[in-house]
Design a protein around this motif. Sequence first.
Motif, PDB file in Angstrom:
ATOM      1  N   VAL A  28       0.836  -1.197   0.000  1.00  0.00           N
ATOM      2  CA  VAL A  28       0.000   0.000   0.000  1.00  0.00           C
ATOM      3  C   VAL A  28       0.872   1.248   0.000  1.00  0.00           C
ATOM      4  N   LEU A  29       1.898   1.261   0.838  1.00  0.00           N
ATOM      5  CA  LEU A  29       2.781   2.425   0.924  1.00  0.00           C
ATOM      6  C   LEU A  29       3.554   2.621  -0.377  1.00  0.00           C
ATOM      7  N   GLN A  30       3.947   1.518  -1.008  1.00  0.00           N
ATOM      8  CA  GLN A  30       4.671   1.613  -2.278  1.00  0.00           C
ATOM      9  C   GLN A  30       3.775   2.206  -3.364  1.00  0.00           C
ATOM     10  N   GLN A  31       2.529   1.771  -3.398  1.00  0.00           N
ATOM     11  CA  GLN A  31       1.607   2.295  -4.398  1.00  0.00           C
ATOM     12  C   GLN A  31       1.318   3.775  -4.158  1.00  0.00           C
ATOM     13  N   LEU A  32       1.147   4.148  -2.898  1.00  0.00           N
ATOM     14  CA  LEU A  32       0.922   5.550  -2.582  1.00  0.00           C
ATOM     15  C   LEU A  32       2.114   6.410  -2.976  1.00  0.00           C
ATOM     16  N   ALA A  33       3.318   5.913  -2.713  1.00  0.00           N
ATOM     17  CA  ALA A  33       4.522   6.675  -3.057  1.00  0.00           C
ATOM     18  C   ALA A  33       4.608   6.923  -4.551  1.00  0.00           C
ATOM     19  N   ALA A  34       4.127   5.952  -5.346  1.00  0.00           N
ATOM     20  CA  ALA A  34       4.187   6.094  -6.800  1.00  0.00           C
ATOM     21  C   ALA A  34       3.078   6.992  -7.336  1.00  0.00           C
ATOM     22  N   GLU A  35       1.868   6.859  -6.754  1.00  0.00           N
ATOM     23  CA  GLU A  35       0.719   7.561  -7.305  1.00  0.00           C
ATOM     24  C   GLU A  35       0.433   8.905  -6.640  1.00  0.00           C
ATOM     25  N   ALA A  36       0.722   8.986  -5.351  1.00  0.00           N
ATOM     26  CA  ALA A  36       0.403  10.211  -4.599  1.00  0.00           C
ATOM     27  C   ALA A  36       1.472  10.442  -3.534  1.00  0.00           C
ATOM     28  N   PRO A  37       2.672  10.844  -3.959  1.00  0.00           N
ATOM     29  CA  PRO A  37       3.770  11.016  -2.999  1.00  0.00           C
ATOM     30  C   PRO A  37       3.483  12.077  -1.946  1.00  0.00           C
ATOM     31  N   GLY A  38       2.457  12.885  -2.157  1.00  0.00           N
ATOM     32  CA  GLY A  38       2.127  13.901  -1.164  1.00  0.00           C
ATOM     33  C   GLY A  38       1.369  13.374   0.036  1.00  0.00           C
ATOM     34  N   ILE A  39       0.934  12.094  -0.009  1.00  0.00           N
ATOM     35  CA  ILE A  39       0.211  11.508   1.119  1.00  0.00           C
ATOM     36  C   ILE A  39       1.220  10.930   2.110  1.00  0.00           C
ATOM     37  N   ASP A  40       1.155  11.396   3.336  1.00  0.00           N
ATOM     38  CA  ASP A  40       2.058  10.948   4.400  1.00  0.00           C
ATOM     39  C   ASP A  40       1.274  10.048   5.343  1.00  0.00           C
ATOM     40  N   VAL A  41       1.539   8.735   5.291  1.00  0.00           N
ATOM     41  CA  VAL A  41       0.886   7.791   6.194  1.00  0.00           C
ATOM     42  C   VAL A  41       1.745   7.644   7.442  1.00  0.00           C
ATOM     43  N   TRP A  80     -11.695  -7.727   7.011  1.00  0.00           N
ATOM     44  CA  TRP A  80     -10.645  -7.410   6.039  1.00  0.00           C
ATOM     45  C   TRP A  80      -9.902  -8.659   5.569  1.00  0.00           C
ATOM     46  N   ARG A  81      -9.347  -9.427   6.513  1.00  0.00           N
ATOM     47  CA  ARG A  81      -8.595 -10.619   6.151  1.00  0.00           C
ATOM     48  C   ARG A  81      -8.903 -11.728   7.154  1.00  0.00           C
ATOM     49  N   ARG A  82      -8.679 -12.966   6.715  1.00  0.00           N
ATOM     50  CA  ARG A  82      -8.783 -14.133   7.590  1.00  0.00           C
ATOM     51  C   ARG A  82      -7.616 -15.049   7.255  1.00  0.00           C
ATOM     52  N   LEU A 187     -10.777  -3.793   9.131  1.00  0.00           N
ATOM     53  CA  LEU A 187     -10.363  -2.463   8.701  1.00  0.00           C
ATOM     54  C   LEU A 187     -11.294  -1.460   9.370  1.00  0.00           C
ATOM     55  N   ALA A 188     -10.731  -0.521  10.124  1.00  0.00           N
ATOM     56  CA  ALA A 188     -11.536   0.386  10.951  1.00  0.00           C
ATOM     57  C   ALA A 188     -11.252   1.841  10.582  1.00  0.00           C
ATOM     58  N   ARG A 189     -12.286   2.672  10.720  1.00  0.00           N
ATOM     59  CA  ARG A 189     -12.145   4.100  10.480  1.00  0.00           C
ATOM     60  C   ARG A 189     -13.166   4.859  11.337  1.00  0.00           C
ATOM     61  N   ARG A 190     -12.923   6.158  11.487  1.00  0.00           N
ATOM     62  CA  ARG A 190     -13.854   6.987  12.231  1.00  0.00           C
ATOM     63  C   ARG A 190     -15.085   7.298  11.381  1.00  0.00           C
ATOM     64  N   ASP A 191     -16.239   7.361  12.037  1.00  0.00           N
ATOM     65  CA  ASP A 191     -17.430   7.867  11.373  1.00  0.00           C
ATOM     66  C   ASP A 191     -17.278   9.366  11.149  1.00  0.00           C
ATOM     67  N   GLN A 203      -9.321   2.593   0.329  1.00  0.00           N
ATOM     68  CA  GLN A 203      -9.539   1.787  -0.870  1.00  0.00           C
ATOM     69  C   GLN A 203      -8.326   0.924  -1.207  1.00  0.00           C
ATOM     70  N   LEU A 204      -7.125   1.456  -1.005  1.00  0.00           N
ATOM     71  CA  LEU A 204      -5.928   0.662  -1.255  1.00  0.00           C
ATOM     72  C   LEU A 204      -5.821  -0.494  -0.272  1.00  0.00           C
ATOM     73  N   LEU A 205      -6.200  -0.242   0.967  1.00  0.00           N
ATOM     74  CA  LEU A 205      -6.202  -1.323   1.952  1.00  0.00           C
ATOM     75  C   LEU A 205      -7.243  -2.380   1.604  1.00  0.00           C
ATOM     76  N   GLN A 206      -8.406  -1.960   1.147  1.00  0.00           N
ATOM     77  CA  GLN A 206      -9.435  -2.908   0.760  1.00  0.00           C
ATOM     78  C   GLN A 206      -8.942  -3.842  -0.353  1.00  0.00           C
ATOM     79  N   ALA A 207      -8.065  -3.326  -1.209  1.00  0.00           N
ATOM     80  CA  ALA A 207      -7.531  -4.149  -2.299  1.00  0.00           C
ATOM     81  C   ALA A 207      -6.646  -5.278  -1.779  1.00  0.00           C
ATOM     82  N   GLN A 208      -6.186  -5.177  -0.520  1.00  0.00           N
ATOM     83  CA  GLN A 208      -5.362  -6.225   0.084  1.00  0.00           C
ATOM     84  C   GLN A 208      -6.197  -7.238   0.844  1.00  0.00           C
ATOM     85  N   ALA A 209      -7.526  -7.109   0.773  1.00  0.00           N
ATOM     86  CA  ALA A 209      -8.400  -8.016   1.520  1.00  0.00           C
ATOM     87  C   ALA A 209      -8.202  -9.452   1.057  1.00  0.00           C
ATOM     88  N   GLY A 210      -8.393 -10.357   1.956  1.00  0.00           N
ATOM     89  CA  GLY A 210      -8.229 -11.761   1.616  1.00  0.00           C
ATOM     90  C   GLY A 210      -9.014 -12.664   2.539  1.00  0.00           C
TER      91      GLY A 210
END
Length: 210
Positions: A28-41, A80-82, A187-191, A203-210
């Motif tokens: 996920v971090l690699q994809q973000l670095a390539a597509e949106a380097p301005g996002i700091d996780v 998210w995963r099992r 996978l958790a997030r704030r309302d 969305q990138l994390l969801q792509a790693q679901a399994g």
Amino acid sequence: VQRHVAGQGGRVRLGASTGVIVQWLPPVLQQLAAEAPGIDVQLQVLTSADTLAGLAAGRLDLGLVALPQPPRAGVQVQPWRRDPVLAVLPAAWPDLPDTVAPAWLAARPLVLNDAGTHLARLCADWFAQAGLAPAARITLNFNDAVRSLVAAGYGASLLPHDGGPAGLDARLATRPLDPPLWRALGLARRDGPPDALVDRVWQLLQAQAG
């Protein structure tokens, strides 16, 4: 502000355990670095309970947590995963079985996760179903350290398959459990109102679901 609204730049705060961060976040971090380097996780190593508390308090934006979890106001969690939990054994031990049962493992020295972790409670329940409650020789939370001690012959352990590339270390052997044991992650997030930046990482994390 415009880049944040467009999901192109800004900070996303994410909490998860060490094992989850090491195994599942690099793509996920690699994809973000390539597509949106301005996002700091910004990653925070936390237990699932601390991650959920951080989300509820607004200190985190996203989290990866062990399931099941009790409902918490202001936080949404989705599966998210099992992943299977495996026995991780010193390869030098003689006569390793094809599958590992609770009674066989309880008779060996154990290197397990700290009692405060969800994985430790999951493993304790696995032993308890066979009427067993073995004491670990040592407990710690860092899975790489657990594998190092197992490789040295100090004891056996129980780790999810994402605990590390045991197959690359000839000193380690992994075996499936009988009965099987699974570790589920959510996978958790704030309302709250939509946030393009958080949505993009989600969305990138969801792509790693399994």
